[in-house]
Every structure is written in structure tokens, then in C-alpha cells.
Motif scaffolding. Structure first.
Motif, PDB file in Angstrom:
ATOM      1  N   LEU A 230      -3.690  27.615  18.277  1.00  0.00           N
ATOM      2  CA  LEU A 230      -4.334  27.787  16.950  1.00  0.00           C
ATOM      3  C   LEU A 230      -4.234  26.334  16.206  1.00  0.00           C
ATOM      4  O   LEU A 230      -3.120  25.785  15.901  1.00  0.00           O
ATOM      5  CB  LEU A 230      -3.615  28.742  16.051  1.00  0.00           C
ATOM      6  CG  LEU A 230      -3.419  30.185  16.720  1.00  0.00           C
ATOM      7  CD1 LEU A 230      -2.809  31.212  15.704  1.00  0.00           C
ATOM      8  CD2 LEU A 230      -4.945  30.707  16.748  1.00  0.00           C
ATOM      9  N   GLU A 231      -5.242  25.719  15.760  1.00  0.00           N
ATOM     10  CA  GLU A 231      -5.291  24.497  14.947  1.00  0.00           C
ATOM     11  C   GLU A 231      -6.011  24.760  13.653  1.00  0.00           C
ATOM     12  O   GLU A 231      -7.290  25.002  13.742  1.00  0.00           O
ATOM     13  CB  GLU A 231      -6.376  23.152  15.752  1.00  0.00           C
ATOM     14  CG  GLU A 231      -6.170  22.039  15.097  1.00  0.00           C
ATOM     15  CD  GLU A 231      -6.932  21.009  15.273  1.00  0.00           C
ATOM     16  OE1 GLU A 231      -7.473  20.175  14.401  1.00  0.00           O
ATOM     17  OE2 GLU A 231      -7.353  20.744  16.500  1.00  0.00           O
ATOM     18  N   LEU A 232      -5.243  24.841  12.642  1.00  0.00           N
ATOM     19  CA  LEU A 232      -5.691  25.616  11.486  1.00  0.00           C
ATOM     20  C   LEU A 232      -5.751  24.412  10.273  1.00  0.00           C
ATOM     21  O   LEU A 232      -6.224  23.238  10.714  1.00  0.00           O
ATOM     22  CB  LEU A 232      -4.849  26.650  11.234  1.00  0.00           C
ATOM     23  CG  LEU A 232      -4.503  27.813  12.292  1.00  0.00           C
ATOM     24  CD1 LEU A 232      -3.626  28.768  11.795  1.00  0.00           C
ATOM     25  CD2 LEU A 232      -5.758  28.183  12.884  1.00  0.00           C
ATOM     26  N   GLY A 233      -5.480  24.775   9.209  1.00  0.00           N
ATOM     27  CA  GLY A 233      -5.791  23.918   7.995  1.00  0.00           C
ATOM     28  C   GLY A 233      -4.554  22.865   7.984  1.00  0.00           C
ATOM     29  O   GLY A 233      -3.636  22.704   8.672  1.00  0.00           O
ATOM     30  N   GLY A 234      -5.144  22.049   6.792  1.00  0.00           N
ATOM     31  CA  GLY A 234      -4.258  20.980   6.504  1.00  0.00           C
ATOM     32  C   GLY A 234      -4.295  20.373   5.121  1.00  0.00           C
ATOM     33  O   GLY A 234      -5.268  20.750   4.431  1.00  0.00           O
ATOM     34  N   LYS A 235      -3.053  19.792   4.479  1.00  0.00           N
ATOM     35  CA  LYS A 235      -3.131  19.293   3.093  1.00  0.00           C
ATOM     36  C   LYS A 235      -2.311  17.916   3.408  1.00  0.00           C
ATOM     37  O   LYS A 235      -1.395  17.719   2.669  1.00  0.00           O
ATOM     38  CB  LYS A 235      -2.346  20.108   2.321  1.00  0.00           C
ATOM     39  CG  LYS A 235      -2.722  19.824   0.719  1.00  0.00           C
ATOM     40  CD  LYS A 235      -4.038  19.966   0.069  1.00  0.00           C
ATOM     41  CE  LYS A 235      -4.295  19.469  -1.014  1.00  0.00           C
ATOM     42  NZ  LYS A 235      -5.811  19.486  -1.420  1.00  0.00           N
ATOM     43  N   ASP A 236      -2.740  17.070   4.241  1.00  0.00           N
ATOM     44  CA  ASP A 236      -2.225  16.022   4.674  1.00  0.00           C
ATOM     45  C   ASP A 236      -2.030  14.861   3.566  1.00  0.00           C
ATOM     46  O   ASP A 236      -2.800  14.537   3.004  1.00  0.00           O
ATOM     47  CB  ASP A 236      -2.928  15.344   5.870  1.00  0.00           C
ATOM     48  CG  ASP A 236      -3.225  16.420   7.162  1.00  0.00           C
ATOM     49  OD1 ASP A 236      -2.891  17.416   6.921  1.00  0.00           O
ATOM     50  OD2 ASP A 236      -3.528  16.036   8.097  1.00  0.00           O
ATOM     51  N   PRO A 237      -0.680  14.522   3.433  1.00  0.00           N
ATOM     52  CA  PRO A 237      -0.282  13.641   2.528  1.00  0.00           C
ATOM     53  C   PRO A 237      -0.142  12.237   3.027  1.00  0.00           C
ATOM     54  O   PRO A 237      -0.024  11.895   4.317  1.00  0.00           O
ATOM     55  CB  PRO A 237       1.147  14.119   2.092  1.00  0.00           C
ATOM     56  CG  PRO A 237       1.738  14.463   3.432  1.00  0.00           C
ATOM     57  CD  PRO A 237       0.489  15.064   4.242  1.00  0.00           C
ATOM     58  N   ALA A 238      -0.227  11.232   2.023  1.00  0.00           N
ATOM     59  CA  ALA A 238       0.172   9.741   2.657  1.00  0.00           C
ATOM     60  C   ALA A 238       1.226   9.357   1.544  1.00  0.00           C
ATOM     61  O   ALA A 238       1.167   9.706   0.319  1.00  0.00           O
ATOM     62  CB  ALA A 238      -1.196   8.851   2.527  1.00  0.00           C
ATOM     63  N   TYR A 239       2.008   8.373   1.885  1.00  0.00           N
ATOM     64  CA  TYR A 239       3.008   7.846   0.833  1.00  0.00           C
ATOM     65  C   TYR A 239       2.870   6.234   1.108  1.00  0.00           C
ATOM     66  O   TYR A 239       3.090   5.864   2.227  1.00  0.00           O
ATOM     67  CB  TYR A 239       4.285   8.160   1.197  1.00  0.00           C
ATOM     68  CG  TYR A 239       5.609   7.662   0.742  1.00  0.00           C
ATOM     69  CD1 TYR A 239       5.514   7.138  -0.749  1.00  0.00           C
ATOM     70  CD2 TYR A 239       7.011   7.510   1.333  1.00  0.00           C
ATOM     71  CE1 TYR A 239       6.462   6.466  -1.467  1.00  0.00           C
ATOM     72  CE2 TYR A 239       7.907   6.831   0.332  1.00  0.00           C
ATOM     73  CZ  TYR A 239       7.331   6.351  -0.802  1.00  0.00           C
ATOM     74  OH  TYR A 239       8.776   5.547  -1.460  1.00  0.00           O
ATOM     75  N   VAL A 240       2.522   5.680  -0.040  1.00  0.00           N
ATOM     76  CA  VAL A 240       2.636   4.300   0.048  1.00  0.00           C
ATOM     77  C   VAL A 240       3.810   3.604  -0.896  1.00  0.00           C
ATOM     78  O   VAL A 240       4.273   3.967  -2.208  1.00  0.00           O
ATOM     79  CB  VAL A 240       1.452   3.792  -1.000  1.00  0.00           C
ATOM     80  CG1 VAL A 240       1.153   2.226  -0.752  1.00  0.00           C
ATOM     81  CG2 VAL A 240       0.045   4.576  -0.445  1.00  0.00           C
ATOM     82  N   ARG A 241       4.557   3.040  -0.100  1.00  0.00           N
ATOM     83  CA  ARG A 241       5.858   2.347  -0.662  1.00  0.00           C
ATOM     84  C   ARG A 241       5.556   1.214  -1.184  1.00  0.00           C
ATOM     85  O   ARG A 241       4.531   0.532  -1.201  1.00  0.00           O
ATOM     86  CB  ARG A 241       7.014   2.356   0.460  1.00  0.00           C
ATOM     87  CG  ARG A 241       7.294   3.569   1.290  1.00  0.00           C
ATOM     88  CD  ARG A 241       8.533   3.385   2.425  1.00  0.00           C
ATOM     89  NE  ARG A 241       9.545   3.172   1.809  1.00  0.00           N
ATOM     90  CZ  ARG A 241      10.382   2.272   2.132  1.00  0.00           C
ATOM     91  NH1 ARG A 241      10.240   0.908   2.727  1.00  0.00           N
ATOM     92  NH2 ARG A 241      11.675   2.251   1.661  1.00  0.00           N
ATOM     93  N   ALA A 242       6.617   0.643  -1.997  1.00  0.00           N
ATOM     94  CA  ALA A 242       6.541  -0.614  -2.724  1.00  0.00           C
ATOM     95  C   ALA A 242       6.216  -1.785  -1.995  1.00  0.00           C
ATOM     96  O   ALA A 242       5.580  -2.567  -2.463  1.00  0.00           O
ATOM     97  CB  ALA A 242       7.705  -0.797  -3.606  1.00  0.00           C
ATOM     98  N   ASP A 243       6.766  -1.742  -0.478  1.00  0.00           N
ATOM     99  CA  ASP A 243       6.700  -2.774   0.381  1.00  0.00           C
ATOM    100  C   ASP A 243       5.407  -2.937   1.029  1.00  0.00           C
ATOM    101  O   ASP A 243       5.109  -3.351   2.159  1.00  0.00           O
ATOM    102  CB  ASP A 243       7.739  -2.982   1.246  1.00  0.00           C
ATOM    103  CG  ASP A 243       7.893  -1.862   2.053  1.00  0.00           C
ATOM    104  OD1 ASP A 243       7.166  -0.877   1.829  1.00  0.00           O
ATOM    105  OD2 ASP A 243       8.689  -1.735   3.157  1.00  0.00           O
ATOM    106  N   ALA A 244       4.329  -1.877   0.624  1.00  0.00           N
ATOM    107  CA  ALA A 244       3.061  -1.824   1.615  1.00  0.00           C
ATOM    108  C   ALA A 244       2.178  -2.730   1.337  1.00  0.00           C
ATOM    109  O   ALA A 244       2.187  -3.617   0.480  1.00  0.00           O
ATOM    110  CB  ALA A 244       2.453  -0.488   1.325  1.00  0.00           C
ATOM    111  N   ASN A 245       1.146  -3.060   2.344  1.00  0.00           N
ATOM    112  CA  ASN A 245       0.037  -3.964   2.241  1.00  0.00           C
ATOM    113  C   ASN A 245      -0.796  -3.268   1.602  1.00  0.00           C
ATOM    114  O   ASN A 245      -1.479  -2.259   2.275  1.00  0.00           O
ATOM    115  CB  ASN A 245      -0.233  -4.514   3.530  1.00  0.00           C
ATOM    116  CG  ASN A 245      -1.365  -5.386   3.569  1.00  0.00           C
ATOM    117  OD1 ASN A 245      -2.255  -5.397   2.903  1.00  0.00           O
ATOM    118  ND2 ASN A 245      -1.487  -6.295   4.297  1.00  0.00           N
ATOM    119  N   LEU A 246      -0.990  -3.567   0.334  1.00  0.00           N
ATOM    120  CA  LEU A 246      -2.071  -2.481  -0.588  1.00  0.00           C
ATOM    121  C   LEU A 246      -3.214  -2.572   0.035  1.00  0.00           C
ATOM    122  O   LEU A 246      -4.082  -1.614  -0.017  1.00  0.00           O
ATOM    123  CB  LEU A 246      -1.778  -3.119  -1.986  1.00  0.00           C
ATOM    124  CG  LEU A 246      -0.637  -2.458  -2.768  1.00  0.00           C
ATOM    125  CD1 LEU A 246      -0.889  -2.924  -4.275  1.00  0.00           C
ATOM    126  CD2 LEU A 246      -0.156  -1.198  -2.585  1.00  0.00           C
TER     127      LEU A 246
END
Length: 464
Positions: A230-246
């Protein structure tokens, strides 16, 4: 006779009409699959690979025509649809064909004098694949090709919106010389799908769709001793840290949020940004999003087409309205994307700020072109918010610190953990979810395990 109509989101016209299979046709299909599989399971791996590679070549040769069909059936801009075949489909199919022999090899055990012992991986029998409309080839290829490579027969039921995809598979396998009955398709109603799942001639079910659909599959299985992937739903998150390449984070997360009008199980639906970079991130995210062109997906300049149907767009608009009523702010008004019209499937991208987890937009699957962006003070808060979901398909972190990514990833409940990437399936990795995102896995060498069963051989030699 029951007729199935596929309504194009482009203009509301009937693009495809098909007659649903009757009980006699269903029974005949399943019986033919069982008989064909008995011979197919004894073919060599080299022969299976030759046929599957030839089927893939059919798709490559017809990619442009298939792409135009896809645009009419589900609304993705024509500038992108052929790539579902030319890139993702090809990559996954060729990889799974290439690793089949090694993945399906016998498992040797410790040698004991006078005995020969090993474990074979034998095919299950007939695999029933129930595929969705949003990525109709990318989702189905995950099971169709490896199931056939493993020696199974396949019966494919595609979504009502994309029936031509099932027919393209049939044409490809016929062109490749696959024996009759090893691959077949059926156009079915939901009730008929349940009856097929309950049939003793089905040995495995591969379902991709909603949580409600997954529960219906599980209910249909009932007391049968078969398994459903079963491949069902998603509510996929992303987290951008302070040291990210914006710049890199913005470019990839805008695409991950809005490609295919956000109609992706692993699309990015919520973004948490460290407070120190929150304002420049949101500003850049909005600037890039504003360059999208919403319109007729048959035009080469269009980068965002209609959603699959008006009711789907209405659902997204309702989630936005709910968030606004609770204090969220929308960054785009009705003039930003003139083609966005209430009462139609044409919906422009939207960004919401000042959001929190009291809002459905941050908790419930949206499956549309909107994303909520929320400021966080540190890693601990980001981890807590990423895990505050009934879903767990993919999650991503944007950082220059590999050790931090690994440490945080170990604490996030998800099937795939990305660093500085999102919304992509590497066929060498297991595609899987946790919680309400489903169970089981496809792709990688592990994907073959659900399509076979172990059979142990314990042979005592030289008995007088």
C-alpha cells in the motif's frame, strides 16, 4: 453495459470512453493469467529481461504521443509529460531489470556434509496492480516490470482518469513478444476491484492511492492470506536550517511544492524554516513561484496546468479558506495568476505564512498547489513539527551539515529522508512509507521480496 468516461481537465470534454469489464471478462482474464504464469515462471531470466527491455523501448519510441495523451487525461503541461516516460519510467524499469538476476538468486546457506540446502525465491502467481492517475507510469512501473521479471503474471487496473496508460502497457508487451496472458488489464469499477481482490486467483495486490482506498483494499482482502503493498498519502515536510544554501533550497522546494500542480504523494506540502533565514527564504520562494505560468497545458509555455478535476481544486481552496479564517496570510491575490478561476480545475500556486498546526493545511493531505511556510526556532521544534503528522512518506532537510542531517533524520518518522533534495525516487533505494503513508516497499533489491516467496530446499544426498 457500464461505461467509464474520462473527463479531460483541459476543457471538460469526454476524452476517453471505455466499457467496464463484465463478470465473464474478469473471470476469463484471471483464468488466463493463472495458466500463462505457469509457463512464464519457468522462462530464463535472460529471456524475461529481453522482453521487458523491448517493452521499454516501445515506450521510448512513443514517448511524445504518450505525453500528449497524459496531458489530455490528467492536465500536466505537455512540456513535461513525455519526461515521465523518457526519464523516470526508463530509469526505474531499466534498473529493476538490471538487478533482477542478482536480487532473485538462490540464497545459499552454510554447507553441511551430505546435504544440499538453499532457499529459492519463487514467484507468487498473479499480481493485481491498482494504479493512480497522478503519475500513472511512474507508479505502475514500480511493480509491473519487477513482477514480470520475477516470473509473475500481472493484471493492471488503471485509474478511471488514465485508462489509456493500461492500454499502452498492453501494446508495449505485445510488441515485445510477451506471451499472451502474462500481462493483461481490466477497466473496472470500485466494486469490481474489490471482487477481483477477493478472488482466489489473485496472489498479491499492489495499490497506490488514498488512505481511504488503502482501507478499502484491506477490507476486500478480509480473511484471505494474501498481502497488499500500500502506497498511500503524504504530507511531506521540509526543514530549512540556518546554514542552508538558500538559493538551492528555494529552487528545489518551489519545484517540489508545485510541480504537477502539487498532485504528488511525495510533493512538499509544508516547510519549516529557521527563524534567522525565514524572511529571505519566503521572499525568494514567492519571487520564484510568481514566475509560473498557469494556463492551457497543451501550450508549450505553460508551466502549471489545471488540477485533475474541479472538485479537487475546490478541496484545496477550502483548505486555504480554513487557514485564512484562522489567521494565515496568503502571499498571492487573484490577480497574480489570471487563469485561476473559481469553479474550474485551473488553480494557481499559493503560499501561506503565519500558519500553525491548528490548520488543516499543515496537518491533512492537500494534494494541490499550495504550501504552508512556518518559522521555527531550532532543530528540536522542527523535528517535533515534522513528526506531528499521521503520514510518513518522505521528508527533507536543507543544510550544509551532514552530521546534523543524519542525527535529525534518525529522529524523523519517514520512509525516505532527503538532504538537499526532495520529490525524487532513486530506484536503488526502497520506496516505502510509515504510519498512514502505507506499508511494504517497491524498487531496489528489496522490492523483489514482496513479489516472491521463499521456498526452502533441504536435500539429503547419497542415501543407500
Amino acid at each position: 453495459m457500464a461505461i467509464q468516461k474520462s473527463i479531460s481537465p483541459i476543457d471538460g470534454s469526454v476524452y476517453v470512453e471505455r466499457t467496464l469489464a463484465d463478470s465473464e471478462a474478469i473471470a476469463g482474464t484471471l483464468e488466463e493469467a493463472v495458466k500463462a504464469q505457469q509457463a512464464w515462471k519457468n522462462t530464463s531470466m535472460a529471456h524475461r529481461a529481453e522482453i521487458c527491455r523491448k517493452a521499454v523501448s516501445y515506450f521510448m519510441d512513443h514517448a511524445e504521443a504518450i505525453g500528449e495523451e497524459l496531458t489530455w487525461q490528467m492536465g500536466r503541461p505537455i512540456r513535461y509529460t513525455a519526461n515521465e516516460i523518457l526519464k523516470g519510467f526508463k530509469e526505474r524499469a531499466e534498473y529493476m531489470i538490471g538487478i533482477a538476476e542478482e536480487s532473485l538468486a538462490d540464497v545459499e546457506v552454510e554447507e553441511v556434509p551430505g546435504f544440499q540446502c538453499y532457499i529459492k525465491r519463487v514467484p507468487l502467481g498473479t499480481v493485481f496492480v491498482v494504479a493512480p492517475w497522478n503519475y500513472p507510469y511512474l507508479t505502475s512501473v514500480n511493480t509491473v516490470i519487477p513482477a514480470i521479471m520475477a516470473g509473475n503474471a500481472v493484471v493492471l487496473k488503471h485509474a478511471q482518469q488514465t485508462p489509456l496508460c493500461a492500454e499502452r502497457y498492453a501494446a508495449a508487451f505485445e510488441y515485445a513478444g510477451l506471451p499472451a496472458g502474462v500481462f493483461q488489464y481490466l477497466h473496472l469499477s470500485h466494486e469490481q476491484v474489490a471482487s477481483v481482490i477477493q478472488d482466489s486467483r489473485i496472489d498479491y495486490v499492489a495499490f497506490t492511492g488514498s488512505v481511504a482506498g488503502g482501507k478499502a483494499v484491506q477490507k476486500a482482502i478480509g480473511e484471505r492470506f494474501v498481502v497488499a503493498g500500500l502506497e498511500l498519502g503524504g504530507k511531506d515536510p521540509a526543514y530549512v536550517r540556518a546554514d542552508a544554501n538558500l538559493e538551492d533550497a528555494i529552487e528545489n522546494l518551489v519545484d517540489g511544492s508545485f510541480f504537477n500542480s502539487g498532485q504528488s504523494c511525495c510533493g512538499v506540502e509544508r516547510i519549516y524554516v529557521h527563524e534567522s533565514v525565514y524572511e529571505p527564504f519566503v521572499r525568494g520562494f514567492a519571487e520564484l513561484t510568481s514566475t509560473y505560468r498557469l494556463g492551457n497545458p497543451l501550450e508549450s509555455t505553460t508551466t502549471l496546468g489545471p488540477m485533475v478535476r474541479t472538485s479537487a481544486a475546490d478541496f484545496v481552496r477550502q483548505q486555504i479558506a480554513d487557514a485564512l479564517s484562522k489567521g494565515a496570510q496568503a502571499l498571492f491575490d487573484s490577480e497574480t495568476f489570471p487563469a485561476d478561476q473559481e469553479g474550474t480545475p485551473y488553480m494557481g500556486p499559493q503560499i501561506l505564512v503565519d500558519v500553525d498546526h491548528s490548520m488543516a493545511i499543515m496537518k491533512e493531505e492537500t494534494f494541490g498547489p499550495v504550501v504552508g511556510i512556518m518559522s521555527v526556532k531550532d532543530d528540536e521544534q522542527a523535528i517535533a513539527l515534522m513528526n506531528d503528522s499521521e503520514y510518513g512518506l518522505t521528508a527533507s532537510i536543507w543544510t550544509s551539515d551532514l552530521e546534523a542531517a543524519l542525527t535529525i533524520g534518525a529522529r524523523v518518522d519517514t520512509g525516505t529522508w532527503f538532504m538537499n533534495r526532495c520529490d525524487y525516487l532513486d530506484p536503488a533505494l526502497a520506496w516505502t512509507g510509515v504510519k498512514n503513508s502505507g506499508r511494504g516497499c517497491t524498487l531496489s533489491s528489496l522490492g523483489y521480496e514482496s513479489l516472491t516467496r521463499p521456498k526452502s530446499y533441504h536435500l539429503k544426498k547419497n542415501v543407500q
